[in-house]
Design a protein around this motif. Structure first.
Motif, PDB file in Angstrom:
ATOM      1  N   LEU A   6      -9.696   4.000  -2.137  1.00  0.00           N
ATOM      2  CA  LEU A   6      -9.138   4.511  -3.387  1.00  0.00           C
ATOM      3  C   LEU A   6     -10.252   4.775  -4.388  1.00  0.00           C
ATOM      4  O   LEU A   6     -10.273   5.808  -5.057  1.00  0.00           O
ATOM      5  CB  LEU A   6      -8.119   3.536  -3.984  1.00  0.00           C
ATOM      6  CG  LEU A   6      -6.782   3.390  -3.268  1.00  0.00           C
ATOM      7  CD1 LEU A   6      -5.899   2.381  -4.006  1.00  0.00           C
ATOM      8  CD2 LEU A   6      -6.071   4.716  -3.123  1.00  0.00           C
ATOM      9  N   ILE A  60       0.821  -1.214   0.000  1.00  0.00           N
ATOM     10  CA  ILE A  60       0.000   0.000   0.000  1.00  0.00           C
ATOM     11  C   ILE A  60       0.854   1.262   0.000  1.00  0.00           C
ATOM     12  O   ILE A  60       0.456   2.264  -0.586  1.00  0.00           O
ATOM     13  CB  ILE A  60      -1.087   0.011   1.097  1.00  0.00           C
ATOM     14  CG1 ILE A  60      -0.512   0.084   2.490  1.00  0.00           C
ATOM     15  CG2 ILE A  60      -2.016  -1.188   0.946  1.00  0.00           C
ATOM     16  CD1 ILE A  60      -1.588   0.337   3.561  1.00  0.00           C
ATOM     17  N   SER A 116      -9.016  -4.767   1.461  1.00  0.00           N
ATOM     18  CA  SER A 116     -10.302  -4.492   0.832  1.00  0.00           C
ATOM     19  C   SER A 116     -10.755  -3.063   1.130  1.00  0.00           C
ATOM     20  O   SER A 116     -11.202  -2.336   0.227  1.00  0.00           O
ATOM     21  CB  SER A 116     -11.341  -5.496   1.337  1.00  0.00           C
ATOM     22  OG  SER A 116     -12.606  -5.230   0.776  1.00  0.00           O
ATOM     23  N   MET A 143      -1.900  -5.582  -7.532  1.00  0.00           N
ATOM     24  CA  MET A 143      -2.213  -6.531  -6.474  1.00  0.00           C
ATOM     25  C   MET A 143      -2.006  -7.966  -6.960  1.00  0.00           C
ATOM     26  O   MET A 143      -1.422  -8.785  -6.251  1.00  0.00           O
ATOM     27  CB  MET A 143      -3.663  -6.336  -6.010  1.00  0.00           C
ATOM     28  CG  MET A 143      -4.089  -7.262  -4.890  1.00  0.00           C
ATOM     29  SD  MET A 143      -5.808  -7.026  -4.403  1.00  0.00           S
ATOM     30  CE  MET A 143      -6.634  -8.002  -5.660  1.00  0.00           C
ATOM     31  N   LEU A 156      -8.629  -0.492  -0.830  1.00  0.00           N
ATOM     32  CA  LEU A 156      -9.036  -0.396  -2.232  1.00  0.00           C
ATOM     33  C   LEU A 156     -10.381   0.321  -2.368  1.00  0.00           C
ATOM     34  O   LEU A 156     -10.577   1.100  -3.305  1.00  0.00           O
ATOM     35  CB  LEU A 156      -9.078  -1.786  -2.866  1.00  0.00           C
ATOM     36  CG  LEU A 156      -7.709  -2.466  -3.012  1.00  0.00           C
ATOM     37  CD1 LEU A 156      -7.884  -3.935  -3.362  1.00  0.00           C
ATOM     38  CD2 LEU A 156      -6.843  -1.752  -4.040  1.00  0.00           C
ATOM     39  N   GLU A 157     -11.278   0.072  -1.441  1.00  0.00           N
ATOM     40  CA  GLU A 157     -12.566   0.775  -1.474  1.00  0.00           C
ATOM     41  C   GLU A 157     -12.369   2.286  -1.313  1.00  0.00           C
ATOM     42  O   GLU A 157     -12.994   3.083  -2.011  1.00  0.00           O
ATOM     43  CB  GLU A 157     -13.485   0.246  -0.370  1.00  0.00           C
ATOM     44  CG  GLU A 157     -14.873   0.828  -0.417  1.00  0.00           C
ATOM     45  CD  GLU A 157     -15.838   0.194   0.563  1.00  0.00           C
ATOM     46  OE1 GLU A 157     -16.869   0.839   0.844  1.00  0.00           O
ATOM     47  OE2 GLU A 157     -15.583  -0.928   1.051  1.00  0.00           O
ATOM     48  N   PRO A 171      -4.350  -0.514  -9.610  1.00  0.00           N
ATOM     49  CA  PRO A 171      -4.127  -1.154  -8.309  1.00  0.00           C
ATOM     50  C   PRO A 171      -4.462  -2.651  -8.295  1.00  0.00           C
ATOM     51  O   PRO A 171      -3.747  -3.434  -7.682  1.00  0.00           O
ATOM     52  CB  PRO A 171      -5.051  -0.368  -7.369  1.00  0.00           C
ATOM     53  CG  PRO A 171      -5.089   0.998  -7.974  1.00  0.00           C
ATOM     54  CD  PRO A 171      -5.101   0.739  -9.463  1.00  0.00           C
ATOM     55  N   PHE A 172      -5.523  -3.062  -8.996  1.00  0.00           N
ATOM     56  CA  PHE A 172      -5.855  -4.486  -9.023  1.00  0.00           C
ATOM     57  C   PHE A 172      -4.802  -5.287  -9.786  1.00  0.00           C
ATOM     58  O   PHE A 172      -4.442  -6.393  -9.375  1.00  0.00           O
ATOM     59  CB  PHE A 172      -7.250  -4.724  -9.611  1.00  0.00           C
ATOM     60  CG  PHE A 172      -8.351  -4.524  -8.615  1.00  0.00           C
ATOM     61  CD1 PHE A 172      -8.428  -5.290  -7.457  1.00  0.00           C
ATOM     62  CD2 PHE A 172      -9.322  -3.560  -8.828  1.00  0.00           C
ATOM     63  CE1 PHE A 172      -9.442  -5.107  -6.528  1.00  0.00           C
ATOM     64  CE2 PHE A 172     -10.340  -3.367  -7.896  1.00  0.00           C
ATOM     65  CZ  PHE A 172     -10.410  -4.139  -6.753  1.00  0.00           C
ATOM     66  N   LEU A 194       1.696   1.879  -3.632  1.00  0.00           N
ATOM     67  CA  LEU A 194       0.543   2.403  -4.372  1.00  0.00           C
ATOM     68  C   LEU A 194       0.275   3.866  -4.041  1.00  0.00           C
ATOM     69  O   LEU A 194       0.048   4.677  -4.939  1.00  0.00           O
ATOM     70  CB  LEU A 194      -0.708   1.585  -4.073  1.00  0.00           C
ATOM     71  CG  LEU A 194      -1.006   0.431  -4.989  1.00  0.00           C
ATOM     72  CD1 LEU A 194      -2.272  -0.289  -4.551  1.00  0.00           C
ATOM     73  CD2 LEU A 194      -1.135   0.855  -6.433  1.00  0.00           C
ATOM     74  N   LEU A 215      -9.373   1.821 -10.461  1.00  0.00           N
ATOM     75  CA  LEU A 215      -8.825   0.679  -9.731  1.00  0.00           C
ATOM     76  C   LEU A 215      -8.191  -0.388 -10.613  1.00  0.00           C
ATOM     77  O   LEU A 215      -7.638  -1.357 -10.090  1.00  0.00           O
ATOM     78  CB  LEU A 215      -9.905   0.063  -8.848  1.00  0.00           C
ATOM     79  CG  LEU A 215     -10.395   0.969  -7.715  1.00  0.00           C
ATOM     80  CD1 LEU A 215     -11.509   0.292  -6.943  1.00  0.00           C
ATOM     81  CD2 LEU A 215      -9.255   1.357  -6.790  1.00  0.00           C
TER      82      LEU A 215
END
Length: 142
Positions: free
Chosen positions: A115, A23, A109, A129, A112-113, A125-126, A26, A122
């Motif tokens: 963000l 994180i 989780s 990940m 990411l939510e 980031p995904f 990111l 996303l």
């Protein structure tokens, strides 16, 4: 990749550091700005993940961020205010302590939510990940 399928290192310290490195990277790449009057959550999380900061120092930084969030969102329900969302994102960097190691998937989780709520696309980031948490990425993952 499903967050629930991530194989975390069995050691709580290693798992927490693994999560934080992801994180931190990111947040740096996304160039998220945090209030300068508070401890820098990126530098703090990076130091904690590297073992250069004690658990107590890490928690003290988190406490200051919680106080800040409480001051700008006393109800704890504001999900449209950018300052409150950034504060929550800062807390993502400061809340992954050893006691939370078993819940790192939930932390990821939520991160990411947040963000997404901040308007970040996303897809990047995904993809990151998927490669970062691949089973062969970290030799300590069991």
């Amino acid at each position: 990749m499903n967050i629930g399928s991530i194989c975390w290192p069995s050691d709580a310290r290693a798992a927490t550091a693994h999560y934080l490195r992801f994180i931190v990277d990111l947040v740096v790449k996304l160039k998220v700005n945090f209030p300068e009057e508070l401890p820098d959550p990126v530098a703090t999380a990076d130091s904690y993940a590297a073992g250069r900061m004690s658990e107590a120092e890490y928690r003290t930084s988190a406490d200051r961020w919680w106080a800040y969030l409480d001051s700008i969102d006393p109800s704890g329900c504001e999900m449209g205010d950018v300052s409150a969302l950034r504060a929550r994102l800062g807390l993502c960097l400061l809340s992954a302590n050893l006691e939370e190691a078993s819940r790192l998937g939930e932390h990821l989780s939520w991160f990411l939510e947040l963000l997404g709520l901040l308007g970040v696309d996303l897809d990047g980031p995904f993809k990151k990940m998927e490669s970062y948490f691949a089973a062969d990425h970290d030799p300590e993952v069991k």
